[in-house]
Design a protein around this motif. Structure first.
Motif, PDB file in Angstrom:
ATOM      1  N   ARG A 117      16.540  -5.521  -6.480  1.00 48.76           N
ATOM      2  CA  ARG A 117      16.993  -4.481  -7.403  1.00 48.76           C
ATOM      3  C   ARG A 117      18.435  -4.098  -7.097  1.00 48.76           C
ATOM      4  N   PRO A 136      21.720  -1.408  -9.111  1.00 48.35           N
ATOM      5  CA  PRO A 136      22.074  -0.595 -10.281  1.00 48.35           C
ATOM      6  C   PRO A 136      22.843  -1.403 -11.325  1.00 48.35           C
ATOM      7  N   SER A 137      22.631  -1.063 -12.585  1.00 45.71           N
ATOM      8  CA  SER A 137      23.387  -1.687 -13.678  1.00 45.71           C
ATOM      9  C   SER A 137      24.770  -1.044 -13.790  1.00 45.71           C
ATOM     10  N   LEU A 140      16.499  -7.348 -10.831  1.00 45.35           N
ATOM     11  CA  LEU A 140      16.292  -6.218 -11.726  1.00 45.35           C
ATOM     12  C   LEU A 140      17.501  -5.295 -11.668  1.00 45.35           C
ATOM     13  N   GLU A 147      18.662  -1.812 -12.517  1.00 42.93           N
ATOM     14  CA  GLU A 147      18.121  -0.494 -12.851  1.00 42.93           C
ATOM     15  C   GLU A 147      19.091   0.257 -13.754  1.00 42.93           C
TER      16      GLU A 147
END
Length: 221
Positions: free
Chosen positions: A129, A131-132, A154, A156
């Motif tokens: 994961r 952050p976007s 992923l 987030e």
């Protein structure tokens, strides 16, 4: 290495301090590394304070087995081509960085200062994961979808994180190092059902490296 690059690297080191886990100039380009928890604040600062207004590219990396060589030429033969003398499972020393598996690399451009920058961030957890950065560079939308599709990373906060290159119902992430070369399923047309169906892979691996046979008196007993 140019004087402008050295000046920019010094500015980055002074501004971010201990936030930078690594910083150097490689391949004639500045590379910095930060933790995933510092990603958004670092990217915001790079855009607003350092002028890196353009995200050129975003890509994932899988470091599985990084630093482990399966092929090592012997000292008596060439290191390339079919005449290599090899030994399997030649292990090299792994650094702390290579023990972390997935990373995301951001390639940034400052038109204002005519400078480029490479930012690397390792992901957290499993599944990986991070952050976007869409709110900072909107162009990251499709780049992050590609990294999710190929590596299973992923992002987030991404508003629509879907596959973008593989087919609907695709299983796995094909750029991961442990993904089989033939995949898990194959697609074919079924004349009885009159539609395309998926089934387990039936393709067998083939050895494509030819065997070289030399008719030479040096090889005659």
């Amino acid at each position: 290495m140019s004087n402008a690059q050295e000046i920019l690297l010094t500015r980055l080191q002074q501004h971010f301090g201990v936030t930078l886990q690594q910083s150097c100039i490689k391949l004639d380009e500045i590379t910095i590394e930060v933790s995933s928890s510092q990603l958004l604040s670092t990217c915001q600062c790079l855009r607003d304070d350092f002028g890196f207004s353009i995200l050129i590219d975003l890509c994932g990396i899988d470091y599985l087995n990084y630093g482990i060589a399966d092929w090592e030429p012997s000292s008596r033969v060439t290191g390339t081509g079919f005449s290599r003398g090899v030994s399997t499972a030649i292990y090299q020393e792994n650094t702390e960085a290579t023990q972390r598996r997935y990373a995301v690399v951001y390639h940034l451009l400052s038109i204002q200062h005519n400078q480029r920058l490479r930012l690397r961030v390792f992901t957290d957890g499993e599944p990986p994961r991070i952050p976007s950065v869409i709110d900072i560079w909107n162009v990251a939308n499709w780049y992050e979808r590609e990294a999710f599709d190929m590596y299973g990373i992923l992002f987030e906060g991404h508003p629509d994180l879907r596959r973008i290159l593989t087919d609907y119902g695709f299983i796995g992430h094909p750029f991961r190092k442990d993904f089989p070369l033939n995949g898990y399923v194959e697609m074919r047309y079924d004349p009885e059902k009159k539609r395309v169906i998926y089934q387990p892979v039936t393709i067998e691996n083939r050895v494509l490296v030819p065997k070289v046979i030399r008719h030479d008196n040096r090889y005659v007993d």
